[in-house]
Write an enzyme that holds these catalytic residues in place. Structure first.
Site, PDB file in Angstrom:
ATOM      1  N   ALA A 139      -1.123   5.609   5.372  1.00 56.64           N
ATOM      2  CA  ALA A 139      -0.556   4.712   6.378  1.00 56.64           C
ATOM      3  C   ALA A 139       0.755   4.106   5.887  1.00 56.64           C
ATOM      4  O   ALA A 139       1.749   4.073   6.614  1.00 56.64           O
ATOM      5  CB  ALA A 139      -1.557   3.616   6.724  1.00 56.64           C
ATOM      6  N   GLY A 161      -4.031   1.655   8.890  1.00 54.28           N
ATOM      7  CA  GLY A 161      -4.768   2.457   7.919  1.00 54.28           C
ATOM      8  C   GLY A 161      -6.218   2.043   7.777  1.00 54.28           C
ATOM      9  O   GLY A 161      -6.801   1.437   8.678  1.00 54.28           O
ATOM     10  N   CYS A 190      -7.061  13.257   0.382  1.00 53.37           N
ATOM     11  CA  CYS A 190      -7.984  14.243   0.947  1.00 53.37           C
ATOM     12  C   CYS A 190      -8.116  15.466   0.071  1.00 53.37           C
ATOM     13  O   CYS A 190      -9.105  16.186   0.135  1.00 53.37           O
ATOM     14  CB  CYS A 190      -7.504  14.702   2.309  1.00 53.37           C
ATOM     15  SG  CYS A 190      -7.182  13.372   3.417  1.00 53.37           S
ATOM     16  N   VAL A 233     -12.490  18.502   9.242  1.00 49.51           N
ATOM     17  CA  VAL A 233     -12.647  19.931   8.984  1.00 49.51           C
ATOM     18  C   VAL A 233     -13.204  20.086   7.586  1.00 49.51           C
ATOM     19  O   VAL A 233     -12.647  19.556   6.628  1.00 49.51           O
ATOM     20  CB  VAL A 233     -11.292  20.660   9.088  1.00 49.51           C
ATOM     21  CG1 VAL A 233     -11.471  22.138   8.846  1.00 49.51           C
ATOM     22  CG2 VAL A 233     -10.653  20.417  10.432  1.00 49.51           C
ATOM     23  N   ALA A 242      -1.162  -2.115   4.407  1.00 55.67           N
ATOM     24  CA  ALA A 242      -1.812  -0.796   4.442  1.00 55.67           C
ATOM     25  C   ALA A 242      -2.553  -0.634   3.124  1.00 55.67           C
ATOM     26  O   ALA A 242      -2.336   0.314   2.387  1.00 55.67           O
ATOM     27  CB  ALA A 242      -0.774   0.295   4.639  1.00 55.67           C
ATOM     28  N   GLU A 248     -29.528  12.156   0.290  1.00 53.50           N
ATOM     29  CA  GLU A 248     -29.048  11.450   1.486  1.00 53.50           C
ATOM     30  C   GLU A 248     -30.175  10.582   2.033  1.00 53.50           C
ATOM     31  O   GLU A 248     -31.309  11.020   2.161  1.00 53.50           O
ATOM     32  CB  GLU A 248     -28.589  12.479   2.528  1.00 53.50           C
ATOM     33  CG  GLU A 248     -28.301  11.928   3.905  1.00 53.50           C
ATOM     34  CD  GLU A 248     -27.208  10.893   3.943  1.00 53.50           C
ATOM     35  OE1 GLU A 248     -26.135  11.123   3.385  1.00 53.50           O
ATOM     36  OE2 GLU A 248     -27.452   9.808   4.525  1.00 53.50           O
ATOM     37  N   GLY A 267       0.820  -1.203   0.000  1.00 53.54           N
ATOM     38  CA  GLY A 267       0.000   0.000   0.000  1.00 53.54           C
ATOM     39  C   GLY A 267       0.851   1.248   0.000  1.00 53.54           C
ATOM     40  O   GLY A 267       1.900   1.285   0.629  1.00 53.54           O
ATOM     41  N   ILE A 269       3.270 -10.043  10.716  1.00 55.16           N
ATOM     42  CA  ILE A 269       2.389  -9.269   9.850  1.00 55.16           C
ATOM     43  C   ILE A 269       1.689  -8.198  10.680  1.00 55.16           C
ATOM     44  O   ILE A 269       1.074  -8.488  11.705  1.00 55.16           O
ATOM     45  CB  ILE A 269       1.357 -10.167   9.122  1.00 55.16           C
ATOM     46  CG1 ILE A 269       2.091 -11.200   8.270  1.00 55.16           C
ATOM     47  CG2 ILE A 269       0.450  -9.320   8.247  1.00 55.16           C
ATOM     48  CD1 ILE A 269       1.198 -12.051   7.422  1.00 55.16           C
TER      49      ILE A 269
END
Lengths: 424, 154
Positions: A12, A271, A43, A319, A104, A169, A8, A267
């Site tokens: 993470a 994340g 993000c 936020v 991750a 929604e 990944g 292992i």
């Protein structure tokens, strides 16, 4: 030489790789990922869609950065299998031996099996490629299904580039997992004022069109649209882990202990793909937030190197920028806290709202719209599990309060509530 | 021993010279809003608390950053930013308990105190000794001594 493999290349995975390199320059790191891109900020994808951030700016790391940290990168690989006996990760290209493996692999966005969800014009927002196909599709009338943070951010971004946007929604208010009904309705009002249509408590029944999306039917109306964006949730990428015998929790994430270890030796997992627990309540949770993923990656990496560092649980902080007004949700909502005795401190202005949720004198959550000062301090009180009476004791003592400068912003915020009541 | 800015709020009069000098040395303007040190003013109570980056060991701003702009300098321990990657989302500002991240509206990025590379302008100008730049152990001793004196005089 020890060989640590990280599956990944998200928040993470990269946080883990960097934490390893900070403490150990010798160990060999191999990163295996599906996408053929260096790390970018997921993000900021809605900001890329709106044009606020350029494509180049999205990338957190360049290929050269990996080389400089001597991380071997295997991009564009699908993980087929983990051979836990031979300690070997089998991809579609090669077999990678590991001494320690950090999973991750994150999550993927889901499209529920609604009739018509296979038509051209159905999109999700999870990867950079998703955004690029949306831009290529040239959306005009857009229907966003789901109003979590992804749904609303994408709705705002598309509205900003001139699309007609409708949000549907299923629950009775927007941001059902982040905000209580009152702040959510204030945010909804702001969205509506700017021209985004919001329908809550509506269920999408079908999407229709000839090859391409033309119309969507909910249980109350039909909406014309050429683009449908699904922001209804994610599913953990854990299939290969499950096949290898790694224990999966009840919520569908990889089960880890507080050292981010899985049930199989050597292992680790961190994340979006793991099931962690909430720092405030201790209940199991699937935290899908960037800061938690980064912290988990760091913890997994440090434990992998032989340190003994405990993860103290996920805490949510989101936020949102709603047309220039900052909306912040921290900790739990009153829906998460459920029945039971919660106290609510609340203050409402015309376009401002803030609410603190308390249980047994402890701050459990905070929601604020249009207010930013002091929020970080309240977050710190929440993380430290400082009770409100302890806080008030310190702030009432002139000598003690000078020693904790960050109590001042929190004090101004917490003392200023006029409406205090017991939760129903 | 690394040095840190030690704040003695009891000595602060809220004159704001530190802010003016900070903005001058960092942005070449006399503009307190650009300063990386702030004074929390409670004028009715006569309290002035200078707030600046505390160089936390495990800073909330680092985890909050979406673009991995913020990191800890491994040698000096100062919280540093690669501001060219900053998209100005201001998440770090909200995460910081000390309100110590400043939004630089000239560059549209968020910045924090970097101790001026070892010669902080705010400390040099502070007329009342509210700001001092001391080695960490000395700063801790100073705090401890001051607290001991206070308790002895109770």
């Amino acid at each position: 030489m020890r060989n640590i493999v990280i599956a990944g290349n998200g928040a993470a995975g990269n946080s883990a790789a960097e934490a390893i390199r900070r403490h150990n320059q010798e160990v060999k790191i191999v990163m295996v990922a599906k996408e053929n891109l260096s790390a970018y900020s997921a993000c900021a994808l809605p900001d890329y869609l709106s044009g606020w951030v350029g494509r180049e700016q999205l990338f957190i790391k360049q290929e050269a950065d990996y080389a400089r940290q001597s991380i071997e990168t295997l991009w564009g690989r699908t993980i087929n299998k983990i051979d836990t006996q031979q300690q070997c990760l089998v991809t579609d290209w090669e077999e990678v031996k590991y001494d320690q493996l950090i999973l991750a692999t994150g999550s993927r966005a889901i499209i529920p099996p609604v009739p018509g969800s296979d038509l051209v014009g159905n999109f999700v927002v999870k990867t950079l490629n998703d955004i690029e196909v949306i831009i290529q599709h040239q959306p005009q009338q857009v229907l966003v299904i789901g109003s979590g943070n992804i749904g609303i951010e994408v709705a705002e971004a598309l509205h900003g580039i001139g699309c007609q946007v409708t949000v549907v929604e299923l629950m009775d208010h927007i941001f059902p997992r982040l905000f209580d009904p009152e702040p959510a309705s204030l945010i909804e009002k702001m969205l509506t004022e700017h021209g985004i249509r919001v329908f809550t408590g509506e269920k999408l029944l079908a999407i229709s069109g000839k090859g391409i999306v033309q119309e969507a039917a909910t249980d109350q109306r039909t909406i014309r649209c050429n683009t449908v964006i699904w922001a209804v949730g994610v599913k953990q990428n854990i299939e290969y882990a499950k096949a290898a015998g790694i224990k999966i929790g009840d919520m569908g994430g990889i089960q880890v202990n507080n050292r981010m270890r899985t049930n199989i030796e050597n292992i680790y997992a961190c994340g979006d793909c793991v099931e962690s627990w909430d720092r405030l309540t201790g209940s199991k949770t699937l935290s899908l937030l960037w800061p938690n993923a980064k912290r988990q990656g760091e913890i997994a990496a440090l434990n992998c190197l032989g340190n003994d560092i405990e993860y103290d649980g996920a805490i949510s902080m989101v936020v949102e920028d709603i047309f220039g007004v900052t909306a912040v949700s921290m900790g739990m909502t009153s829906n998460d806290l459920g029945e039971g005795d919660i106290d609510i401190l609340e203050e409402q202005g015309l376009n401002q709202f803030r609410r603190v949720l308390l249980r047994n004198d402890q701050i459990m959550g905070m929601q604020a719209v249009g207010v930013t000062s002091g929020l970080g301090a309240v977050m710190a009180l929440m993380k430290n599990r400082t009770t409100l009476s302890e806080f008030r004791h310190i702030i009432s003592d002139p000598d003690l309060r000078r020693k904790v400068p960050w109590y001042w912003p929190a004090a101004r915020l917490l003392d200023d509530f006029t409406n205090c009541r017991q939760g129903e | 021993m690394n040095k840190q800015i030690m704040i003695d709020a009891a000595k602060c009069t809220g004159c704001g010279l530190c802010q003016v000098l900070c903005s001058l040395s960092k942005s070449h303007q006399f503009n307190p809003s650009l300063a990386r040190i702030k004074i929390w003013r409670e004028e009715t109570r006569g309290v002035f608390i200078p707030l600046t980056c505390q160089q936390c060991v495990n800073p909330p701003c680092v985890n909050a950053c979406l673009m991995n702009v913020i990191s800890k300098d491994p040698i000096t321990g100062v919280t540093v930013r690669k501001t060219e990657n900053c998209i100005g989302c201001r998440a770090c500002q909200i995460a910081c308990p000390f309100e110590a991240c400043s939004y630089d509206h000239l560059l549209n990025v968020v910045v924090n105190c970097d101790q001026c590379g070892g010669n902080p302008a705010c400390v040099n100008i502070c007329p009342f000794g509210a700001l001092q730049y001391l080695p960490v152990n000395e700063a801790l001793n100073t705090c401890r001594d001051a607290e001991a004196v206070r308790r002895a005089n109770l």
